[in-house]
Write a protein that holds these residues in place. Structure first.
Motif, PDB file in Angstrom:
ATOM      1  N   LEU A 126       0.832  -1.202   0.000  1.00  0.00           N
ATOM      2  CA  LEU A 126       0.000   0.000   0.000  1.00  0.00           C
ATOM      3  C   LEU A 126       0.867   1.253   0.000  1.00  0.00           C
ATOM      4  O   LEU A 126       0.524   2.248  -0.649  1.00  0.00           O
ATOM      5  CB  LEU A 126      -0.938   0.017   1.214  1.00  0.00           C
ATOM      6  N   SER A 127       1.999   1.192   0.676  1.00  0.00           N
ATOM      7  CA  SER A 127       2.893   2.351   0.760  1.00  0.00           C
ATOM      8  C   SER A 127       3.530   2.705  -0.579  1.00  0.00           C
ATOM      9  O   SER A 127       4.056   3.805  -0.743  1.00  0.00           O
ATOM     10  CB  SER A 127       3.999   2.083   1.793  1.00  0.00           C
ATOM     11  N   GLN A 128       3.477   1.814  -1.559  1.00  0.00           N
ATOM     12  CA  GLN A 128       4.057   2.070  -2.873  1.00  0.00           C
ATOM     13  C   GLN A 128       3.091   2.809  -3.808  1.00  0.00           C
ATOM     14  O   GLN A 128       3.488   3.269  -4.868  1.00  0.00           O
ATOM     15  CB  GLN A 128       4.484   0.751  -3.524  1.00  0.00           C
ATOM     16  N   VAL A 129       1.836   2.898  -3.424  1.00  0.00           N
ATOM     17  CA  VAL A 129       0.838   3.595  -4.226  1.00  0.00           C
ATOM     18  C   VAL A 129       0.880   5.060  -3.804  1.00  0.00           C
ATOM     19  O   VAL A 129       0.546   5.402  -2.676  1.00  0.00           O
ATOM     20  CB  VAL A 129      -0.564   2.993  -4.032  1.00  0.00           C
ATOM     21  N   ASP A 130       1.319   5.905  -4.713  1.00  0.00           N
ATOM     22  CA  ASP A 130       1.586   7.319  -4.423  1.00  0.00           C
ATOM     23  C   ASP A 130       0.616   8.191  -5.215  1.00  0.00           C
ATOM     24  O   ASP A 130       0.873   8.528  -6.369  1.00  0.00           O
ATOM     25  CB  ASP A 130       3.043   7.622  -4.797  1.00  0.00           C
ATOM     26  N   PHE A 131      -0.506   8.549  -4.583  1.00  0.00           N
ATOM     27  CA  PHE A 131      -1.503   9.375  -5.258  1.00  0.00           C
ATOM     28  C   PHE A 131      -1.010  10.803  -5.472  1.00  0.00           C
ATOM     29  O   PHE A 131      -1.423  11.458  -6.416  1.00  0.00           O
ATOM     30  CB  PHE A 131      -2.821   9.379  -4.480  1.00  0.00           C
ATOM     31  N   ASN A 132      -0.145  11.293  -4.603  1.00  0.00           N
ATOM     32  CA  ASN A 132       0.371  12.658  -4.759  1.00  0.00           C
ATOM     33  C   ASN A 132       1.149  12.819  -6.061  1.00  0.00           C
ATOM     34  O   ASN A 132       1.064  13.846  -6.727  1.00  0.00           O
ATOM     35  CB  ASN A 132       1.265  13.054  -3.578  1.00  0.00           C
ATOM     36  N   ASN A 133       1.944  11.804  -6.422  1.00  0.00           N
ATOM     37  CA  ASN A 133       2.733  11.850  -7.651  1.00  0.00           C
ATOM     38  C   ASN A 133       2.114  11.034  -8.781  1.00  0.00           C
ATOM     39  O   ASN A 133       2.695  10.918  -9.862  1.00  0.00           O
ATOM     40  CB  ASN A 133       4.161  11.385  -7.371  1.00  0.00           C
ATOM     41  N   ASN A 134       0.941  10.417  -8.505  1.00  0.00           N
ATOM     42  CA  ASN A 134       0.198   9.637  -9.495  1.00  0.00           C
ATOM     43  C   ASN A 134       1.007   8.465 -10.063  1.00  0.00           C
ATOM     44  O   ASN A 134       0.976   8.200 -11.264  1.00  0.00           O
ATOM     45  CB  ASN A 134      -0.311  10.545 -10.626  1.00  0.00           C
TER      46      ASN A 134
ATOM     47  N   TYR B  35       0.042  -5.283   2.211  1.00  0.00           N
ATOM     48  CA  TYR B  35      -0.006  -5.655   0.798  1.00  0.00           C
ATOM     49  C   TYR B  35      -1.328  -5.264   0.140  1.00  0.00           C
ATOM     50  O   TYR B  35      -2.394  -5.398   0.736  1.00  0.00           O
ATOM     51  CB  TYR B  35       0.193  -7.164   0.635  1.00  0.00           C
ATOM     52  N   LEU B  36      -1.251  -4.807  -1.112  1.00  0.00           N
ATOM     53  CA  LEU B  36      -2.449  -4.483  -1.873  1.00  0.00           C
ATOM     54  C   LEU B  36      -3.307  -5.734  -2.062  1.00  0.00           C
ATOM     55  O   LEU B  36      -4.514  -5.709  -1.862  1.00  0.00           O
ATOM     56  CB  LEU B  36      -2.066  -3.890  -3.245  1.00  0.00           C
TER      57      LEU B  36
ATOM     58  N   CYS C 284      -4.042  -9.082  -0.569  1.00  0.00           N
ATOM     59  CA  CYS C 284      -3.773  -9.826   0.656  1.00  0.00           C
ATOM     60  C   CYS C 284      -4.927 -10.738   1.028  1.00  0.00           C
ATOM     61  O   CYS C 284      -6.050 -10.586   0.560  1.00  0.00           O
ATOM     62  CB  CYS C 284      -3.477  -8.862   1.805  1.00  0.00           C
ATOM     63  N   ALA C 285      -4.613 -11.671   1.897  1.00  0.00           N
ATOM     64  CA  ALA C 285      -5.602 -12.591   2.458  1.00  0.00           C
ATOM     65  C   ALA C 285      -6.249 -11.947   3.685  1.00  0.00           C
ATOM     66  O   ALA C 285      -5.854 -10.855   4.101  1.00  0.00           O
ATOM     67  CB  ALA C 285      -4.917 -13.900   2.836  1.00  0.00           C
ATOM     68  N   LYS C 286      -7.195 -12.633   4.279  1.00  0.00           N
ATOM     69  CA  LYS C 286      -7.903 -12.104   5.448  1.00  0.00           C
ATOM     70  C   LYS C 286      -6.943 -11.746   6.574  1.00  0.00           C
ATOM     71  O   LYS C 286      -7.123 -10.742   7.256  1.00  0.00           O
ATOM     72  CB  LYS C 286      -8.937 -13.127   5.931  1.00  0.00           C
ATOM     73  N   ASP C 287      -5.884 -12.559   6.752  1.00  0.00           N
ATOM     74  CA  ASP C 287      -4.924 -12.311   7.835  1.00  0.00           C
ATOM     75  C   ASP C 287      -3.881 -11.244   7.470  1.00  0.00           C
ATOM     76  O   ASP C 287      -2.997 -10.939   8.265  1.00  0.00           O
ATOM     77  CB  ASP C 287      -4.239 -13.603   8.264  1.00  0.00           C
ATOM     78  N   GLY C 288      -3.974 -10.696   6.252  1.00  0.00           N
ATOM     79  CA  GLY C 288      -3.044  -9.661   5.821  1.00  0.00           C
ATOM     80  C   GLY C 288      -1.829 -10.181   5.073  1.00  0.00           C
ATOM     81  O   GLY C 288      -1.068  -9.395   4.513  1.00  0.00           O
ATOM     82  N   SER C 289      -1.658 -11.493   5.041  1.00  0.00           N
ATOM     83  CA  SER C 289      -0.515 -12.051   4.318  1.00  0.00           C
ATOM     84  C   SER C 289      -0.702 -11.845   2.821  1.00  0.00           C
ATOM     85  O   SER C 289      -1.826 -11.741   2.326  1.00  0.00           O
ATOM     86  CB  SER C 289      -0.346 -13.539   4.636  1.00  0.00           C
ATOM     87  N   ARG C 290       0.402 -11.790   2.125  1.00  0.00           N
ATOM     88  CA  ARG C 290       0.348 -11.543   0.686  1.00  0.00           C
ATOM     89  C   ARG C 290      -0.193 -12.773  -0.032  1.00  0.00           C
ATOM     90  O   ARG C 290       0.071 -13.909   0.343  1.00  0.00           O
ATOM     91  CB  ARG C 290       1.741 -11.130   0.231  1.00  0.00           C
ATOM     92  N   ILE C 291      -0.948 -12.539  -1.084  1.00  0.00           N
ATOM     93  CA  ILE C 291      -1.464 -13.632  -1.903  1.00  0.00           C
ATOM     94  C   ILE C 291      -0.301 -14.205  -2.708  1.00  0.00           C
ATOM     95  O   ILE C 291       0.502 -13.455  -3.268  1.00  0.00           O
ATOM     96  CB  ILE C 291      -2.612 -13.126  -2.800  1.00  0.00           C
TER      97      ILE C 291
END
Length: 193
Positions: free
Chosen positions: A39-47, A102-103, A105-112
């Motif tokens: 999620l931290s890699q998605v940068d809406f400020n810089n699009n 992770y964008l 992710c599973a219910k527990d937050g682990s990456r798919i």
């Protein structure tokens, strides 16, 4: 994928696989890159989406890159960052604190780990044959080239280490160049050529 096939994929997608299709065809990321988007890699400020090498993941080229977001991707990512999809029930829910890394992710937050089964089920529903997960990457590059993007830019967006790899898409510009040149009308005589 052709534009018609893309529409068919989106129309027949369940809420779970739609996310991968939208991000895949809009970014040209490799499957491993898609599954490791934080999620931290998605940068809406810089699009842009920052594709970053870190201790958890390394890209094939080992180089970081930024991929700009088109309007569809930007709009959808706002939804995707706020929610996650239960792949068993195909229901969408607000993200929990555990799902804040992770964008995808599973219910527990682990990456798919894989989307193969869902992806190939979608292809079967649409009747699209001879496509792989990598086809989304080829679709991104092909449509960029066909719409006039230069090869160097496509190389950078794809994260190719050499321009030679990207040049496999160069042949797609020939027909578009022919159509562009036909727009030139210097005299009435050329109309018959």
């Amino acid at each position: 994928f052709s534009e018609t096939e893309i529409q068919s994929l989106l129309t027949h997608s369940n809420p779970y696989i739609e996310r991968f299709i939208v991000v895949g065809i809009s970014t040209g990321m490799r499957a491993g890159e898609l599954l490791n988007i934080k999620l931290s890699q998605v940068d809406f400020n810089n699009n842009v989406i920052h594709v970053i090498n870190d201790q958890d993941f390394q890209t094939k080229s080992r180089k970081n890159r930024d991929i700009p977001m088109n309007k569809l991707l930007r709009r959808k990512l706002k939804e995707y960052l706020a929610t996650w999809v239960n792949s068993d029930k195909m229901t969408t829910h607000p993200r929990t604190q555990a799902q804040s890394d992770y964008l995808f992710c599973a219910k527990d937050g682990s990456r798919i780990k894989s989307i193969k089964r869902s992806y190939y089920n979608l292809l079967n529903r649409t009747g699209i044959k001879e496509a792989t997960i990598h086809t989304m990457r080829h679709t991104f590059a092909s449509h960029l080239v066909m719409n006039g993007a230069d090869i160097r830019t496509v190389q950078e967006l794809m994260g190719h280490s050499s321009i030679g790899v990207t040049e496999i898409y160069a042949h797609l510009t020939n027909n578009h160049k022919q159509q562009a040149v036909k727009l030139l009308k210097f005299s009435k005589e050329e109309d018959h050529v």
